[in-house]
Design a protein around this motif. Sequence first.
Motif, PDB file in Angstrom:
ATOM      1  N   MET A   1     -10.397  13.959 -31.023  1.00 33.66           N
ATOM      2  CA  MET A   1     -11.381  14.966 -30.687  1.00 33.66           C
ATOM      3  C   MET A   1     -10.727  15.972 -29.752  1.00 33.66           C
ATOM      4  SD  MET A   1     -15.132  14.310 -29.086  1.00 33.66           S
ATOM      5  CE  MET A   1     -16.211  15.693 -28.967  1.00 33.66           C
ATOM      6  N   ARG A   2     -11.073  17.238 -29.926  1.00 36.20           N
ATOM      7  CA  ARG A   2     -10.518  18.260 -29.040  1.00 36.20           C
ATOM      8  C   ARG A   2     -11.293  18.257 -27.723  1.00 36.20           C
ATOM      9  NH1 ARG A   2     -13.533  23.242 -29.005  1.00 36.20           N
ATOM     10  NH2 ARG A   2     -15.124  23.250 -30.621  1.00 36.20           N
ATOM     11  N   SER A   3     -10.665  18.702 -26.662  1.00 30.94           N
ATOM     12  CA  SER A   3     -11.341  18.721 -25.363  1.00 30.94           C
ATOM     13  C   SER A   3     -12.454  19.757 -25.380  1.00 30.94           C
ATOM     14  CB  SER A   3     -10.342  19.004 -24.242  1.00 30.94           C
ATOM     15  OG  SER A   3      -9.796  20.292 -24.386  1.00 30.94           O
ATOM     16  N   LEU A  30     -14.511  15.821 -17.126  1.00 31.67           N
ATOM     17  CA  LEU A  30     -14.121  16.249 -18.477  1.00 31.67           C
ATOM     18  C   LEU A  30     -12.618  16.434 -18.610  1.00 31.67           C
ATOM     19  CD1 LEU A  30     -16.959  18.800 -19.351  1.00 31.67           C
ATOM     20  CD2 LEU A  30     -16.700  16.441 -20.144  1.00 31.67           C
ATOM     21  N   ASP A  31     -11.962  16.923 -17.570  1.00 28.89           N
ATOM     22  CA  ASP A  31     -10.509  17.141 -17.627  1.00 28.89           C
ATOM     23  C   ASP A  31      -9.729  15.831 -17.689  1.00 28.89           C
ATOM     24  OD1 ASP A  31     -10.886  19.888 -17.543  1.00 28.89           O
ATOM     25  OD2 ASP A  31     -10.650  19.986 -15.366  1.00 28.89           O
ATOM     26  N   ARG A  33     -10.797  12.980 -19.292  1.00 27.10           N
ATOM     27  CA  ARG A  33     -11.166  12.161 -20.444  1.00 27.10           C
ATOM     28  C   ARG A  33      -9.986  12.024 -21.416  1.00 27.10           C
ATOM     29  NH1 ARG A  33     -16.685  10.170 -20.769  1.00 27.10           N
ATOM     30  NH2 ARG A  33     -17.490  10.825 -18.760  1.00 27.10           N
ATOM     31  N   TRP A  35      -9.185  12.583 -24.478  1.00 26.71           N
ATOM     32  CA  TRP A  35      -9.702  13.287 -25.657  1.00 26.71           C
ATOM     33  C   TRP A  35      -9.029  12.857 -26.952  1.00 26.71           C
ATOM     34  CZ3 TRP A  35     -14.176  15.531 -25.108  1.00 26.71           C
ATOM     35  CH2 TRP A  35     -14.567  15.995 -23.856  1.00 26.71           C
ATOM     36  N   ASP A  36      -7.734  12.600 -26.930  1.00 25.69           N
ATOM     37  CA  ASP A  36      -7.026  12.203 -28.152  1.00 25.69           C
ATOM     38  C   ASP A  36      -7.482  10.850 -28.676  1.00 25.69           C
ATOM     39  OD1 ASP A  36      -5.580  14.550 -28.122  1.00 25.69           O
ATOM     40  OD2 ASP A  36      -3.864  13.670 -27.081  1.00 25.69           O
ATOM     41  N   LEU A  38     -10.703   9.769 -28.398  1.00 28.03           N
ATOM     42  CA  LEU A  38     -12.152   9.778 -28.572  1.00 28.03           C
ATOM     43  C   LEU A  38     -12.556  10.330 -29.931  1.00 28.03           C
ATOM     44  CD1 LEU A  38     -13.378  11.114 -25.097  1.00 28.03           C
ATOM     45  CD2 LEU A  38     -13.195   8.743 -25.858  1.00 28.03           C
ATOM     46  N   LEU A  41     -17.733  12.013 -27.489  1.00 28.72           N
ATOM     47  CA  LEU A  41     -17.919  11.924 -26.046  1.00 28.72           C
ATOM     48  C   LEU A  41     -19.307  11.361 -25.820  1.00 28.72           C
ATOM     49  CD1 LEU A  41     -17.165  12.573 -23.078  1.00 28.72           C
ATOM     50  CD2 LEU A  41     -18.172  14.837 -23.456  1.00 28.72           C
ATOM     51  N   THR A  56     -19.993  15.166 -30.590  1.00 27.76           N
ATOM     52  CA  THR A  56     -18.865  14.921 -31.493  1.00 27.76           C
ATOM     53  C   THR A  56     -18.602  16.148 -32.354  1.00 27.76           C
ATOM     54  OG1 THR A  56     -17.953  13.338 -33.086  1.00 27.76           O
ATOM     55  CG2 THR A  56     -20.254  13.958 -33.385  1.00 27.76           C
TER      56      THR A  56
END
Length: 164
Positions: A1-3, A30-31, A33, A35-36, A38, A41, A56
């Motif tokens: 998932m992208r940030s 958020l910074d 998390r 992300w790669d 997930l 979120l 998502t």
Amino acid sequence: MRSLTEQDIRNSFINCSKGEAKRLAIPRDLDDRPWDDLDFLGWRDPGAPDRSYLVTERADDIVGVTLRFPSSQRGFLHRSMCSLCLTTHPGNGVSLMTARKAGTAGREGNSVGVYMCADLACSLYVRGKKIPEPGGRFEETLTVEEQIDRTVGRLSAFLGKLYV
């Protein structure tokens, strides 16, 4: 998932008003998390113990939904399985999360439910980044990538029911 940014998240909700989305408690980390790792979120609302949120990517769009779950307590010996990632948890580790449908159907009170990990960490359980209690993940013949695809597919099927 992208940030995602806070504004991305607030603009993504399909089953609440813009005013409700503006007042949601967004995670402050958020910074930080992963992300790669997930597929979505997910977080619980610290001010409303029966409410959680899921955001998502779906069909090149960001989709967010508000979820509610019962506050009933289950016994520790009771085990339930998440219908997304197939992880089992004792007690209240899995909850029936219900989401109001989008549009007119949601305003009329219609909702859809799914049993999922109460901590909304399905993506991390599937990838082995978060370890459930012993017996929580069964050994599978599917690769991790196939398990991720299955989880994403089940989440997409749930989200699709919100539009019908």
